[in-house]
Write a protein that holds these residues in place. Sequence first.
Motif, mmCIF file in Angstrom:
data_model
loop_
_atom_site.group_PDB
_atom_site.id
_atom_site.type_symbol
_atom_site.label_atom_id
_atom_site.label_comp_id
_atom_site.label_asym_id
_atom_site.label_seq_id
_atom_site.Cartn_x
_atom_site.Cartn_y
_atom_site.Cartn_z
ATOM 1 N N PRO A 329 0.841 -1.209 0.000
ATOM 2 C CA PRO A 329 0.000 0.000 0.000
ATOM 3 C C PRO A 329 0.870 1.251 0.000
ATOM 4 O O PRO A 329 1.970 1.249 0.552
ATOM 5 C CB PRO A 329 -0.802 -0.123 1.295
ATOM 6 C CG PRO A 329 -0.101 -1.137 2.125
ATOM 7 C CD PRO A 329 0.633 -2.039 1.191
ATOM 8 N N LYS A 330 0.361 2.323 -0.633
ATOM 9 C CA LYS A 330 1.180 3.519 -0.858
ATOM 10 C C LYS A 330 0.875 4.648 0.121
ATOM 11 O O LYS A 330 -0.272 4.834 0.522
ATOM 12 C CB LYS A 330 0.942 4.049 -2.277
ATOM 13 C CG LYS A 330 1.594 3.238 -3.361
ATOM 14 C CD LYS A 330 1.613 3.972 -4.688
ATOM 15 C CE LYS A 330 0.230 4.230 -5.228
ATOM 16 N NZ LYS A 330 0.264 4.768 -6.608
ATOM 17 N N ALA A 331 1.922 5.394 0.456
ATOM 18 C CA ALA A 331 1.777 6.696 1.112
ATOM 19 C C ALA A 331 2.499 7.691 0.204
ATOM 20 O O ALA A 331 3.691 7.537 -0.075
ATOM 21 C CB ALA A 331 2.408 6.685 2.491
ATOM 22 N N VAL A 332 1.760 8.673 -0.311
ATOM 23 C CA VAL A 332 2.319 9.592 -1.306
ATOM 24 C C VAL A 332 2.792 10.882 -0.632
ATOM 25 O O VAL A 332 2.069 11.464 0.182
ATOM 26 C CB VAL A 332 1.273 9.919 -2.391
ATOM 27 C CG1 VAL A 332 1.845 10.897 -3.416
ATOM 28 C CG2 VAL A 332 0.811 8.636 -3.073
ATOM 29 N N ILE A 333 4.018 11.317 -0.969
ATOM 30 C CA ILE A 333 4.532 12.595 -0.466
ATOM 31 C C ILE A 333 4.911 13.484 -1.650
ATOM 32 O O ILE A 333 5.170 12.993 -2.752
ATOM 33 C CB ILE A 333 5.752 12.400 0.474
ATOM 34 C CG1 ILE A 333 6.944 11.789 -0.280
ATOM 35 C CG2 ILE A 333 5.384 11.539 1.676
ATOM 36 C CD1 ILE A 333 8.240 11.771 0.520
ATOM 37 N N ASP A 344 7.854 13.209 10.961
ATOM 38 C CA ASP A 344 6.861 14.151 10.432
ATOM 39 C C ASP A 344 6.125 13.555 9.234
ATOM 40 O O ASP A 344 4.905 13.703 9.106
ATOM 41 C CB ASP A 344 7.534 15.467 10.024
ATOM 42 C CG ASP A 344 8.080 16.233 11.221
ATOM 43 O OD1 ASP A 344 7.532 16.063 12.325
ATOM 44 O OD2 ASP A 344 9.053 16.980 11.051
ATOM 45 N N ILE A 345 6.878 12.886 8.369
ATOM 46 C CA ILE A 345 6.268 12.287 7.170
ATOM 47 C C ILE A 345 5.321 11.161 7.559
ATOM 48 O O ILE A 345 4.209 11.048 7.026
ATOM 49 C CB ILE A 345 7.366 11.781 6.206
ATOM 50 C CG1 ILE A 345 8.047 12.982 5.537
ATOM 51 C CG2 ILE A 345 6.787 10.830 5.155
ATOM 52 C CD1 ILE A 345 9.234 12.645 4.667
ATOM 53 N N MET A 346 5.734 10.334 8.517
ATOM 54 C CA MET A 346 4.876 9.219 8.943
ATOM 55 C C MET A 346 3.563 9.719 9.532
ATOM 56 O O MET A 346 2.493 9.171 9.263
ATOM 57 C CB MET A 346 5.616 8.351 9.952
ATOM 58 C CG MET A 346 6.751 7.540 9.344
ATOM 59 S SD MET A 346 7.682 6.624 10.593
ATOM 60 C CE MET A 346 6.514 5.332 11.039
ATOM 61 N N ALA A 347 3.638 10.788 10.327
ATOM 62 C CA ALA A 347 2.419 11.344 10.941
ATOM 63 C C ALA A 347 1.548 12.031 9.889
ATOM 64 O O ALA A 347 0.320 11.877 9.888
ATOM 65 C CB ALA A 347 2.784 12.316 12.051
#
Length: 406
Positions: A329-333, A344-347
């Motif tokens: 699964p993706k988390a887009v930044i 910070d990115i994880m939160a």
Amino acid sequence: MMSVLDILRERGYIAQITHEKEIEDLLSSERITFYIGFDPTADSLHVGHFLGLMVMAHMQQAGHRPICLIGGGTATIGDPSGKSDMRKMMTAETIEHNGNAFKRQFAKFIDFDDHKALMMNNADWLAKLNYIEILREVGAHFSVNRMLTAECFKQRLERGLSFLEFNYMIMQAYDFLELNRKTGCIMQMGGDDQWSNILAGVDLIRRKESKPAYGLTFTLLTTSDGRKMGKTEKGALWLDPEKTSAYEFYQYWRNIDDADVEKCLALLTFLPMEEVRRLGALKDQEINIAKKRLALEVTKLIHGGEEAEKARQAAEALFGGAGALDHAPKAVISPAMVGTKLLDIMAATGIVASKSEARRLIAQGGLYIGNDKVTDPEMKLTADLFTDDSLLMRKGKKTYIRIVIA
């Protein structure tokens, strides 16, 4: 041939039941209308509602007609059952939006065509009630002494029970009375924490209408050690793919305790009980076969066959080590976030609920970038960590997330 009550018993749904012999005869010989209430306190159902959906499906398959009652009126008060705090009141617009979201999820389990099932909103009658009228028609049939002995009020009395909440039982009983008058509904079902409220409705109909009415509660979905199922690091396990992805949903069931597998196969799938028992009897490493089957069947019900199969393939690929980046699964930044602290990115992307949770994960040695353990809570996600604008993060032993720059 087994009656639907036999099926519900065999699969382990039934917690408590009124007038058992009468219900047995009724469900075997007639088609009845029954209802289950759902308070629209979020824009998605969650795993806590799953048993209610399964019970409705079993009942409809046996020829009975479900009513999904949206608590548009009662949600403006709040149900004290099983709660220690007073629930926030909601606007009519929010309630309507949430109810529409529920109907899309109900439709995966029950057929609404040709009035085979109904969806109703108790605001349609509760919002119009006159206070004097309700006191005269309903209030006279309620004993305050008896109400105070109800389980749903006991724990609240110590903290303080508002008069607003005290009325919840009366409102729910009135719902049953109205549904009985409008649709011929003669049975209310609900989770076992609703037993007191259901008894109140059964009693009200029998007193007011001099007619039979019945109640049945189903067991709450708990682990073998008594904890509620469906809690994840991010909170509830939602049935909406926007809130809980098919992959996360699959992984939850794939990773449940060995002791809970047979119960979940019986309650949350339509597999025949012979197959449930066969899978439930597997031991040691073989129990993973049963867990994979459970995860696939449950994910199919909520997300459809195609998404369930993708989730299964993703899990197999990740644990097999091949194709992990493609399937996770993706988390887009955004490019601007590259070089930002990992916490910070994880939160910000919802990988964790808070930065303090991420710190705990690092302190416990449970966070990896690729194959490298993260030990520094001040670490930044710099460009050199990415390959083709992508990197693989692992939380704990089994949860993978692909972080993508887009």
